[in-house]
Design a protein around this motif. Sequence first.
Motif, mmCIF file in Angstrom:
data_model
loop_
_atom_site.group_PDB
_atom_site.id
_atom_site.type_symbol
_atom_site.label_atom_id
_atom_site.label_comp_id
_atom_site.label_asym_id
_atom_site.label_seq_id
_atom_site.Cartn_x
_atom_site.Cartn_y
_atom_site.Cartn_z
ATOM 1 N N ALA A 109 28.906 32.839 34.777
ATOM 2 C CA ALA A 109 28.917 33.702 35.958
ATOM 3 C C ALA A 109 27.695 34.611 35.965
ATOM 4 C CB ALA A 109 30.189 34.543 35.974
ATOM 5 N N GLY A 160 36.295 32.476 38.893
ATOM 6 C CA GLY A 160 34.907 32.482 39.340
ATOM 7 C C GLY A 160 34.725 33.284 40.614
ATOM 8 N N THR A 226 29.971 28.631 40.058
ATOM 9 C CA THR A 226 30.254 29.059 38.684
ATOM 10 C C THR A 226 31.225 28.115 37.987
ATOM 11 O OG1 THR A 226 29.855 31.385 39.253
ATOM 12 C CG2 THR A 226 31.126 30.946 37.258
#
Length: 276
Positions: A109, A160, A226
């Motif tokens: 991330a 995410g 992500t």
Amino acid sequence: MWTFDTDDVKGADLLLGPADDNWLSNLEIWHPRLIAVLVMCGLGILAIWKWGLGILVAGAIALTPAVLVSSMDTGNLAAMDRLFADPTELSQSDQEMVRDVFENIKTHAPRAPFGAYTLEFRKADKIGPNAFALPGGTVVVTDALVEKFSDPDIIAGVLGHELAHVSERHSLRQLYRSMSIYVLVALMAGDVGPILEDVLLEGSALASLAYSREHEASADIIGVKTSHAAGYDAAALAEFFETLSGEHGDGGSEWRSTHPSNSDRITTIKKLAAEQ
């Protein structure tokens, strides 16, 4: 020396001659130029709305110390525990599964702006299967989310998405934007009084709904990227929203909702996942 008041400014000028502050009196007389002034004021307000608020919000975020944001997380967690949350009842195996996904997701991330990402579990039946991110990087996952969606791919998509809210500072932007609208109007209008103050505060929240939908759409995009980078099925987040749509509908009118419609999100997520 003597003074007197009169509404007949022109007559006074003819009798006594123009006063030293005659230019000020002339400004009080109706003239077509006032239309131009009103137009310029309107353009100024529009410019402040379009660009000034963004600059003001960006400046406020830049000046916000990390310790203050961390205290927001601590205070919000304490309030949540006091009002509607209880300690988690998830099994250790379920917690470990989510923690493993979380550790993997946060590695891929965007960087946390105010410290490190942290994970918390809570039993919060009032908000159902959910997860949410606090400004400082704390992500709270409810028991119901893990119980209903035990697929690591779905958990990865949700996490995410939440980490994207943190990395993009969405919570702070939303907070400061709402406050800035009120402050700017108050500066222009002066003491607005308690009734108008309530209207302005409610109006600020309403005006920021579209901004929140923009944040949600942005977090969906970053979350898909992500989860894919972390090795999970990026399209799984669409399954999460498909389930919500089946149980609760499409999310209602977008004007009243702080989120895009579920159908739009599903379409966007599937499209993005196919492009990865």
